[in-house]
Design an enzyme around this catalytic site. Sequence first.
Site, mmCIF file in Angstrom:
data_model
loop_
_atom_site.group_PDB
_atom_site.id
_atom_site.type_symbol
_atom_site.label_atom_id
_atom_site.label_comp_id
_atom_site.label_asym_id
_atom_site.label_seq_id
_atom_site.Cartn_x
_atom_site.Cartn_y
_atom_site.Cartn_z
ATOM 1 N NE ARG A 74 -3.491 -2.208 2.911
ATOM 2 C CZ ARG A 74 -3.224 -3.309 3.602
ATOM 3 N NH1 ARG A 74 -2.038 -3.452 4.188
ATOM 4 N NH2 ARG A 74 -4.130 -4.264 3.737
ATOM 5 C CE LYS B 182 -6.336 -0.825 4.713
ATOM 6 N NZ LYS B 182 -7.656 -1.203 4.155
ATOM 7 C CG HIS C 117 -4.417 0.462 -3.852
ATOM 8 N ND1 HIS C 117 -3.783 0.516 -2.625
ATOM 9 C CD2 HIS C 117 -5.371 -0.493 -3.733
ATOM 10 C CE1 HIS C 117 -4.341 -0.358 -1.810
ATOM 11 N NE2 HIS C 117 -5.300 -0.987 -2.453
ATOM 12 N NE ARG D 108 -2.754 -3.731 -1.184
ATOM 13 C CZ ARG D 108 -2.304 -4.499 -0.195
ATOM 14 N NH1 ARG D 108 -1.003 -4.714 -0.064
ATOM 15 N NH2 ARG D 108 -3.143 -5.073 0.653
ATOM 16 C CG HIS E 133 -5.912 -8.839 1.637
ATOM 17 N ND1 HIS E 133 -6.064 -9.280 0.338
ATOM 18 C CD2 HIS E 133 -5.776 -7.498 1.558
ATOM 19 C CE1 HIS E 133 -6.029 -8.248 -0.496
ATOM 20 N NE2 HIS E 133 -5.852 -7.151 0.232
ATOM 21 C CE1 TYR F 100 -5.876 -7.735 -6.928
ATOM 22 C CE2 TYR F 100 -6.106 -8.695 -4.741
ATOM 23 C CZ TYR F 100 -5.833 -7.614 -5.550
ATOM 24 O OH TYR F 100 -5.527 -6.407 -4.977
#
Length: 298
Positions: free
Chosen positions: A148, A172, A244, A247, A270, A279
């Site tokens: 990110r 995050k 992004h 990514r 994730h 994806y």
Amino acid sequence: MKWEHALRDYEHYLKLERGLAKNSINNYKWDVEKLINYLSNHQIEDSPVNISKEIVQQFIYEVAKVVNPRSQARIISGLKSFFNYLVFEDYRADNPLDLIEAPKIGRKLPDTLSEEDINKLIENIDLSKPEGERNRAMLETLYGCGLRVSELIGLKLSDLFFDEDFIKVTGKGDKQRFVPISEVNKKYINIYRKEIRVHQNIQKGFEDTLFLNRRGRQLTRAMVFTIVKNLGDKIGLKKNISPHTFRHSFATHLLENGADLRAIQQMLGHESITTTEVYMHVDRTHLAEVLNKFHPRK
């Protein structure tokens, strides 16, 4: 209980209990602030504790007139979280949004770049300027490690474990993970470190920050967005790209080349495999190839 007090307590809860990043906390706050502004504009004095389902429903109805379904769903989700917090803390007995359904929206597939696009973008970086080597190293890291933009600008020299072929990434909620890094990626970071960064006048407090601006401080997210956008314009790319996009391309290209979805999930950081599964929908031809290769009845 006043709205400002409830919002402040909710912010502390999101930060301390749920460990969310600043940007995520701000998004949740904005959802509640939209409701607060609506109440103020209509001179409605209901508190967070006694606001009725009917008033909240009317607010959502008004929101639906001016925002798209995706934004509407985002606001409903944010408000549900806020009122769930109030129920959890025993300020309310119920959530006024329990019976309000978010609009059905299709899952937005991420934009991706081809390998040719990425090569062309990187080849068009102006290496005659000092920031050129930095920009090449940054784009190689965005694509090579699937970071990110916030993770990229937060990288430290002390996060580089090149002997072990890993970098430590803070994602995050300040959650850390180790991501493998390729020889090509290490090569361009080392060129930047040893030929450009070493000659910079680094400001106090940024001695360990990897990617620096011309003033010797940490780059901003906006600056990285600008660098990527300008490169896209330079090569005449028709797609609207951002950091992004690299990514997304990282994940898509790994999947297309046979990488395991769980491994991609770990590298992207994730929490849920469901987030990574988007994806699977980007290139359906790959799924057909997997079926034909691995299914016994081929």
